[in-house]
Design a protein around this motif. Structure first.
Motif, mmCIF file in Angstrom:
data_model
loop_
_atom_site.group_PDB
_atom_site.id
_atom_site.type_symbol
_atom_site.label_atom_id
_atom_site.label_comp_id
_atom_site.label_asym_id
_atom_site.label_seq_id
_atom_site.Cartn_x
_atom_site.Cartn_y
_atom_site.Cartn_z
ATOM 1 N N SER A 1 11.989 -16.909 10.372
ATOM 2 C CA SER A 1 12.991 -15.857 10.506
ATOM 3 C C SER A 1 12.373 -14.514 10.160
ATOM 4 O O SER A 1 11.280 -14.444 9.590
ATOM 5 C CB SER A 1 14.200 -16.118 9.594
ATOM 6 O OG SER A 1 13.832 -15.971 8.237
ATOM 7 N N GLU B 1 12.771 -5.393 16.273
ATOM 8 C CA GLU B 1 13.577 -6.520 16.751
ATOM 9 C C GLU B 1 12.847 -7.287 17.849
ATOM 10 O O GLU B 1 12.848 -8.525 17.859
ATOM 11 C CB GLU B 1 14.930 -6.029 17.250
ATOM 12 C CG GLU B 1 15.841 -5.552 16.143
ATOM 13 C CD GLU B 1 17.160 -4.999 16.640
ATOM 14 O OE1 GLU B 1 17.498 -5.179 17.836
ATOM 15 O OE2 GLU B 1 17.875 -4.382 15.829
ATOM 16 N N GLU B 2 12.211 -6.568 18.780
ATOM 17 C CA GLU B 2 11.450 -7.215 19.856
ATOM 18 C C GLU B 2 10.318 -8.069 19.288
ATOM 19 O O GLU B 2 10.097 -9.196 19.738
ATOM 20 C CB GLU B 2 10.868 -6.164 20.809
ATOM 21 C CG GLU B 2 11.881 -5.499 21.690
ATOM 22 C CD GLU B 2 11.257 -4.385 22.530
ATOM 23 O OE1 GLU B 2 10.037 -4.454 22.830
ATOM 24 O OE2 GLU B 2 12.000 -3.441 22.871
ATOM 25 N N LEU C 1 9.587 -15.415 16.973
ATOM 26 C CA LEU C 1 10.476 -16.579 16.907
ATOM 27 C C LEU C 1 10.282 -17.461 18.132
ATOM 28 O O LEU C 1 10.183 -18.689 18.033
ATOM 29 C CB LEU C 1 11.935 -16.137 16.794
ATOM 30 C CG LEU C 1 12.375 -15.620 15.428
ATOM 31 C CD1 LEU C 1 13.715 -14.901 15.537
ATOM 32 C CD2 LEU C 1 12.437 -16.743 14.410
ATOM 33 N N GLN C 2 10.217 -16.849 19.315
ATOM 34 C CA GLN C 2 10.021 -17.611 20.552
ATOM 35 C C GLN C 2 8.673 -18.324 20.560
ATOM 36 O O GLN C 2 8.564 -19.444 21.066
ATOM 37 C CB GLN C 2 10.147 -16.693 21.770
ATOM 38 C CG GLN C 2 11.565 -16.214 21.994
ATOM 39 C CD GLN C 2 11.658 -15.108 23.031
ATOM 40 O OE1 GLN C 2 10.660 -14.599 23.528
ATOM 41 N NE2 GLN C 2 12.884 -14.715 23.348
ATOM 42 N N ASP D 1 14.076 -0.881 17.317
ATOM 43 C CA ASP D 1 14.157 -1.716 18.521
ATOM 44 C C ASP D 1 12.873 -2.518 18.717
ATOM 45 O O ASP D 1 12.914 -3.702 19.056
ATOM 46 C CB ASP D 1 14.437 -0.872 19.764
ATOM 47 C CG ASP D 1 15.843 -0.283 19.768
ATOM 48 O OD1 ASP D 1 16.729 -0.839 19.077
ATOM 49 O OD2 ASP D 1 16.057 0.734 20.450
ATOM 50 N N GLU E 1 11.786 -11.210 17.639
ATOM 51 C CA GLU E 1 12.244 -12.137 18.682
ATOM 52 C C GLU E 1 11.073 -12.861 19.328
ATOM 53 O O GLU E 1 11.118 -14.082 19.532
ATOM 54 C CB GLU E 1 13.044 -11.387 19.747
ATOM 55 C CG GLU E 1 14.420 -10.950 19.283
ATOM 56 C CD GLU E 1 15.152 -10.117 20.319
ATOM 57 O OE1 GLU E 1 14.799 -10.156 21.520
ATOM 58 O OE2 GLU E 1 16.097 -9.409 19.921
ATOM 59 N N GLU E 2 10.014 -12.125 19.647
ATOM 60 C CA GLU E 2 8.851 -12.739 20.280
ATOM 61 C C GLU E 2 8.157 -13.728 19.352
ATOM 62 O O GLU E 2 7.777 -14.821 19.775
ATOM 63 C CB GLU E 2 7.868 -11.658 20.746
ATOM 64 C CG GLU E 2 6.794 -12.214 21.654
ATOM 65 C CD GLU E 2 5.930 -11.137 22.298
ATOM 66 O OE1 GLU E 2 4.822 -11.492 22.755
ATOM 67 O OE2 GLU E 2 6.343 -9.962 22.351
#
Length: 110
Positions: free
Chosen positions: A34, A20-21, A27-28, A17, A24-25
């Motif tokens: 990727s 993934e966080e 990417l943002q 988890d 995602e961060e």
């Protein structure tokens, strides 16, 4: 020989988890193109003089080479390990179609 404009960065995290966080961060923030989380793998290493066996998730990040410093800074700041694995490899993103896809993705900001 000119340095590659693309890189692959490998790291690991025990908590999927959290992996993934982190992806995602990043990417943002626009510092990676990727991220891939491989299924949990076994890891054997020496720690404080003892053989240790753990499991963790191997993470592969694709990025432009000029983003490496930001990626390393992010990992060092956010990673729960005392000395997180960070392996940088120069890469060439292969096929013309994939390169065009990446170029368009970067131009659109992700």
């Amino acid at each position: 020989m000119a340095e590659s404009q693309e890189i692959l960065v490998f790291t690991t995290l025990a908590d999927r988890d959290l992996a993934e966080e982190h992806i995602e961060e990043m990417l943002q923030l626009g510092i990676i193109i990727s991220g891939t989380i491989f299924p949990e793998v076994s890891l054997l290493y020496q720690w404080e003089g003892k053989l240790t066996i753990d499991s963790e998730n191997k993470i592969l990040l694709k990025a432009k080479a000029d983003k490496y410093s930001a990626i390393e800074e992010f990992i060092m700041k956010k990673h729960p390990y005392l000395a997180p694995e960070i392996i940088k490899m120069e890469a060439s993103f292969g096929s013309d179609k994939f390169k065009a896809f990446i170029k368009e993705k970067i131009a659109r900001g992700g």
